[in-house]
Design an enzyme around this catalytic site. Structure first.
Site: not given
Length: 532
Positions: A192, A264
């Site tokens: 992230h 993702d």
């Protein structure tokens, strides 16, 4: 639906390759526009979209109606409902334990049954795609993003639990997604935030990281990619999500996965910072992905669609490559029957959070609680002793977490069982004041290795009251390494209500602990360990 698409425009076909997120409890104007203009393959819900089960049911019905009215195919409606600390829908449903708690039961049937229970509830409120289970092997205790989202630190062990969960979800009519291919368990960087690198050779990857994916590839509908660089698989330095050798060469051709490869989120820094969602979407499809996930920003979502259309028009991406993925997506939608209309809420409500669902999940939660040691002989706690509970601040230690209020504390569960009990918050200035007044202390840690304030309290407590302290971890069992001198240590793997209730029962002797460590803490406390 499976034949009509061949007559669609390029934009309509490209639309099927995207899964978008949006903001708000009702469909945003931007997402409605994209559904109407060219259709999108799917949408993903986050906590920002969810109030409770009833509201999600209404939201799903509204989105399905929007697509139908616009003449668009039904959409995958997705969520990250892993269980435990990563769960978006928690009100009005039975929340299942997270993966590490399930691993601690020692029974793959726990993973299958709880996944089926969760899947039945998700499908009832219109969610037909779950971004679960996480089958990364958590063999790096410093991993900032996987940790308790993994079943454990042994590849064969994780494989058995992951396959069981896949089957449970799909028995309930919800497409499962194993993630994060080819493995995110041995990184010390959260994708992230930045781009992780795994330096291991192919032999090591085959022995650990790839094992669960090979096991699940023949069963799961979806595999989600990891934004991780693996030079042994692709020496160019391109992250796996954008790598043709990884997605097409390894996953599609060598492993033989015939389902849907989904990325993702491309707004995670590992991609956004170095490539951006526009370029990333084109590269992912060139690499062999079928669906591209962009969760947050409407402008980036639209730009990515247009970038893919341009890439086809300019010959950088073949239309046959697009057609291949569209066909795969529409076949999967048909196989799961996602065009079936939702039952009315009055009927659905009867299927959610039932007595039977709660009872089965409670049993598995209690089976996960692990007594690692009781050298001090402090358990069960005395009900007549003056007791202090030190409760940590429960915070998001990963961007995968979305913290929810209202789960309560361990002290609240113990208060009904111990007459004279005081609970203090660890971040209070006087948390360790007058400890000599208490006969027994329950120190609750959440992720002490990563939270300096919690670690400081633990170290001070061990100096002055170690002999009467019972330590309980309510997330990371590796906390024991922060305060190894404690004589009694109990591991639960989450701070959700069921886990706290189970811990309280074990602490007071109502339930005998039967869980076994799903990860090795040290040589003294290896995988499979429990106190006899």
């Amino acid at each position: 639906m499976t034949e009509q698409w061949k007559h669609w425009s390029l934009r309509e076909k490209v639309g099927q390759l995207f899964v978008f997120g949006f903001h708000g409890y009702a469909p945003s104007a931007e997402i409605v526009d994209m559904i109407q203009r060219f259709g999108v393959g799917g949408l993903v819900y986050f906590t920002r979209n969810i109030v409770d089960a009833k509201q999600v049911h209404g939201l799903s019905a509204s989105l399905a109606q929007t697509a139908s009215a616009a003449g668009r195919p039904p959409m995958f409606l997705a969520v990250d409902q892993e269980g435990g600390m990563v769960a978006r829908l928690v009100k009005g449903v039975t929340l299942i334990p997270g993966n590490m708690a399930l691993g601690a039961t020692g029974s793959p049937e726990a993973a299958r049954e709880t996944a089926r229970i969760s899947g039945e509830q998700l499908r009832a409120v219109g969610i037909n795609l779950n971004f679960a289970p996480c089958i990364d092997v958590n063999n790096n205790p410093d991993n900032p993003v996987i940790n308790v989202r993994s079943y454990g630190d042994n590849a064969k062990f994780v494989s058995e639990f992951g396959l069981a969960a896949v089957r449970g979800y799909q028995e309930a009519g919800v497409s499962a997604t194993v993630k994060h291919f080819p493995g995110h368990g041995d990184t010390n960087v959260d994708s992230h935030r930045d781009l992780p690198l795994l330096p291991h050779d192919r032999e090591r990857l085959e022995a650990i990281e790839l094992v669960p994916f090979r096991q699940s590839a023949g069963d799961t509908d979806f595999i989600m990619t990891a934004h991780v660089c693996l030079p042994a698989l692709d020496p160019t330095g391109v992250p796996s999500t954008l790598s043709q050798p990884v997605l097409t060469g390894l996953l599609r051709e060598e492993i033989g996965f015939g389902g849907i490869i989904i990325t993702d989120c491309l707004e995670m820094n590992a991609i956004d910072k170095f490539y951006g969602p526009e370029k990333g979407a084109v590269m992912a499809l060139q690499a062999g992905a079928d669906m591209v996930l962009i969760c947050h920003t409407p402008a980036k979502q639209l730009a990515a669609v247009e970038a893919v259309v341009r890439a086809v028009e300019q010959g950088k991406l073949s239309e046959s490559r697009i057609d291949e993925s569209v066909g795969r997506i529409l076949r999967a939608k048909a196989a799961r029957g996602i065009d079936e209309p939702l039952a009315p809420w009055e009927q659905v409500e009867q299927q959610l959070d039932t007595k039977d669902q709660r009872e089965k999940v409670r049993q598995w939660s209690e089976s996960s609680v692990t007594l690692v040691k009781d050298e001090a002989g402090l358990l069960p706690l005395r009900s007549d002793a003056k007791t202090l509970v030190l409760w940590p601040e429960i915070v998001a230690v990963s961007e995968a977490d979305e913290m929810m209020d209202g789960d309560g504390t361990l002290g609240a569960r113990l208060a009904s069982r111990i007459g004279d009990l005081t609970e203090r918050r660890m971040n209070e200035p006087d948390a360790l004041h007058n400890l000599e007044a208490f006969e027994q202390i329950v120190f609750v840690s959440y992720d002490a290795a990563k939270l300096p304030a919690e670690r400081a309290v633990a170290e001070r407590l061990m100096q002055i009251a170690q002999e009467k302290t019972v330590a309980v971890s309510v997330r990371n069992p590796m906390d024991l390494l922060v305060y190894p001198q404690v004589g009694t240590f109990l591991a639960t793997y989450e701070s959700r209500p069921l886990a706290l209730e189970a811990a309280a029962k074990v602490l007071t002797g109502e339930v005998a602990p039967s869980g076994k460590l799903p990860v090795g803490i040290s040589e003294q406390y290896p995988l499979g360990w429990s106190w006899k």
